[in-house]
Design an enzyme around this catalytic site. Sequence first.
Site, PDB file in Angstrom:
ATOM      1  N   HIS A 143      55.646  60.305   6.773  1.00  0.00           N
ATOM      2  CA  HIS A 143      54.484  60.930   7.733  1.00  0.00           C
ATOM      3  C   HIS A 143      53.881  62.411   7.107  1.00  0.00           C
ATOM      4  CE1 HIS A 143      56.021  57.929  10.394  1.00  0.00           C
ATOM      5  NE2 HIS A 143      54.658  57.690  10.964  1.00  0.00           N
ATOM      6  N   LYS A 147      53.747  66.375  11.687  1.00  0.00           N
ATOM      7  CA  LYS A 147      54.352  65.368  12.550  1.00  0.00           C
ATOM      8  C   LYS A 147      55.637  66.127  13.218  1.00  0.00           C
ATOM      9  CE  LYS A 147      56.327  60.745  13.583  1.00  0.00           C
ATOM     10  NZ  LYS A 147      56.000  60.824  14.931  1.00  0.00           N
TER      11      LYS A 147
HETATM   12  N1  LIG Z   1      52.280  54.644  19.236  1.00  0.00           N
HETATM   13  C1  LIG Z   1      51.426  54.940  18.272  1.00  0.00           C
HETATM   14  O1  LIG Z   1      50.894  54.068  17.661  1.00  0.00           O
HETATM   15  C2  LIG Z   1      51.500  56.328  17.615  1.00  0.00           C
HETATM   16  C3  LIG Z   1      50.667  56.476  16.506  1.00  0.00           C
HETATM   17  C4  LIG Z   1      50.495  57.911  16.261  1.00  0.00           C
HETATM   18  C5  LIG Z   1      51.024  59.026  16.807  1.00  0.00           C
HETATM   19  N2  LIG Z   1      51.774  58.717  18.021  1.00  0.00           N
HETATM   20  C6  LIG Z   1      52.556  59.676  18.799  1.00  0.00           C
HETATM   21  O2  LIG Z   1      51.318  60.224  19.792  1.00  0.00           O
HETATM   22  C7  LIG Z   1      51.668  61.552  20.016  1.00  0.00           C
HETATM   23  C8  LIG Z   1      50.429  62.344  19.778  1.00  0.00           C
HETATM   24  O3  LIG Z   1      50.315  61.949  18.310  1.00  0.00           O
HETATM   25  P1  LIG Z   1      49.133  63.110  17.723  1.00  0.00           P
HETATM   26  O4  LIG Z   1      49.205  63.122  16.290  1.00  0.00           O
HETATM   27  O5  LIG Z   1      47.691  62.686  18.390  1.00  0.00           O
HETATM   28  O6  LIG Z   1      49.516  64.561  18.167  1.00  0.00           O
HETATM   29  P2  LIG Z   1      48.568  65.711  18.548  1.00  0.00           P
HETATM   30  O7  LIG Z   1      49.832  66.952  18.388  1.00  0.00           O
HETATM   31  O8  LIG Z   1      47.555  65.989  17.454  1.00  0.00           O
HETATM   32  O9  LIG Z   1      48.052  65.675  19.660  1.00  0.00           O
HETATM   33  C9  LIG Z   1      48.705  65.810  20.906  1.00  0.00           C
HETATM   34  C10 LIG Z   1      47.716  66.115  22.020  1.00  0.00           C
HETATM   35  O10 LIG Z   1      48.359  66.353  23.197  1.00  0.00           O
HETATM   36  C11 LIG Z   1      47.787  67.510  23.861  1.00  0.00           C
HETATM   37  N3  LIG Z   1      48.856  67.879  25.173  1.00  0.00           N
HETATM   38  C12 LIG Z   1      49.676  68.778  24.985  1.00  0.00           C
HETATM   39  N4  LIG Z   1      50.319  68.753  26.180  1.00  0.00           N
HETATM   40  C13 LIG Z   1      49.582  67.944  26.847  1.00  0.00           C
HETATM   41  C14 LIG Z   1      49.673  67.580  28.444  1.00  0.00           C
HETATM   42  N5  LIG Z   1      50.614  68.064  28.961  1.00  0.00           N
HETATM   43  N6  LIG Z   1      48.878  66.674  28.876  1.00  0.00           N
HETATM   44  C15 LIG Z   1      47.967  66.123  27.882  1.00  0.00           C
HETATM   45  N7  LIG Z   1      47.721  66.348  26.751  1.00  0.00           N
HETATM   46  C16 LIG Z   1      48.677  67.455  26.148  1.00  0.00           C
HETATM   47  C17 LIG Z   1      47.708  68.650  22.859  1.00  0.00           C
HETATM   48  O11 LIG Z   1      47.038  69.554  22.959  1.00  0.00           O
HETATM   49  C18 LIG Z   1      46.990  67.866  21.698  1.00  0.00           C
HETATM   50  O12 LIG Z   1      45.749  67.732  21.561  1.00  0.00           O
HETATM   51  C19 LIG Z   1      53.029  61.996  19.289  1.00  0.00           C
HETATM   52  O13 LIG Z   1      54.225  61.754  20.062  1.00  0.00           O
HETATM   53  C20 LIG Z   1      52.797  60.892  18.189  1.00  0.00           C
HETATM   54  O14 LIG Z   1      54.157  60.416  17.646  1.00  0.00           O
HETATM   55  C21 LIG Z   1      52.013  57.314  18.530  1.00  0.00           C
END
Ligand SMILES: NC(=O)c1ccc[n+]([C@@H]2O[C@H](COP(=O)([O-])OP(=O)(O)OC[C@H]3O[C@@H](n4cnc5c(N)ncnc54)[C@H](O)[C@@H]3O)[C@@H](O)[C@H]2O)c1
Length: 250
Positions: A143, A147
């Site tokens: 990744h 991450k």
């Molecule tokens: N299920 C899937 O298909 C999939 C795919 C990619 C990533 N993910 C997961 O999704 C999550 C987010 O990934 P990302 O790449 O967008 O990360 P990122 O760090 O870019 O985004 C996370 C977002 O959450 C926000 N945040 C923080 N605290 C919060 C709260 N209390 N309430 C709401 N929002 C809040 C942050 O400000 C940020 O904008 C990670 O856990 C990642 O591993 C899942």
Amino acid sequence: MGRTAVKSVLASGGFDVVAGFDVCAVGTDIGILAGCEPAGVCVSDVSEIAEVLRTVRPDVVVDFSQAQACVKNSKTVASARANMVIGTTGFSKGELGQLKKNLAGVGAVISPNMSVGVNVFWKLVGKAAENLKGYDVEVVEAHHRFKKDAPSGTAKKAVEAIKAAVGESRVVCGREGDCMRKAGEIGVHSIRAGDIVGEHTVMFTTLGERFELRHVAHSRDSFASGIPAAIRFVKGRKGIYDMGDVLGLR
Ligand SMILES: NC(=O)c1ccc[n+]([C@@H]2O[C@H](COP(=O)([O-])OP(=O)(O)OC[C@H]3O[C@@H](n4cnc5c(N)ncnc54)[C@H](O)[C@@H]3O)[C@@H](O)[C@H]2O)c1
């Protein structure tokens, strides 16, 4: 991923997007944030989630945030009697237990990977493990450098599928020093580099041959492919489901 989720929901049609939450970008139109037309809905500060949910009364809340934040959000969402689609990863065992407890009275789809391809990959990994008992199994995931959690939720779920097929095994994350492979081990290796979107390989190897299953995400859109289907599935249901249920992959 929040932006990717908004984009996929707006593109798929048939949904009213009524709110968005974050700790940053507060006040920005979520359509514009997602690179689409304005949606007429601005990002609210997540500290106001309870009041906003009371006002807009959504059927489903989609969460791609951070493990601790998601556990906290789930309590508030369930109190507002809304269901959830959760793509957030990196939960400890305790956090996952708390998350499921919080969601006891509502419905939720929880999946560390919403891509249709990865869900088929998990199923095939389980089938291969069932048929290749005694082979050495190694999982390699790669990744981007930003991450936060390792191994990826997708790799952990592949390990679960292997364990379900071969029985309890010892999971070894990375190897260094005097650590010759022991029978029944599942090796898991995490690469973090540049802008790799997400790659997973499971190797089943014995003396004389190697069989590999591999999934490569070319863009974050692949993760979004299952989100509209998960929302439609969970609306009006109770209980905890995963994308296997949504896609009929049982
Ligand atoms: N299920 C899937 O298909 C999939 C795919 C990619 C990533 N993910 C997961 O999704 C999550 C987010 O990934 P990302 O790449 O967008 O990360 P990122 O760090 O870019 O985004 C996370 C977002 O959450 C926000 N945040 C923080 N605290 C919060 C709260 N209390 N309430 C709401 N929002 C809040 C942050 O400000 C940020 O904008 C990670 O856990 C990642 O591993 C899942």
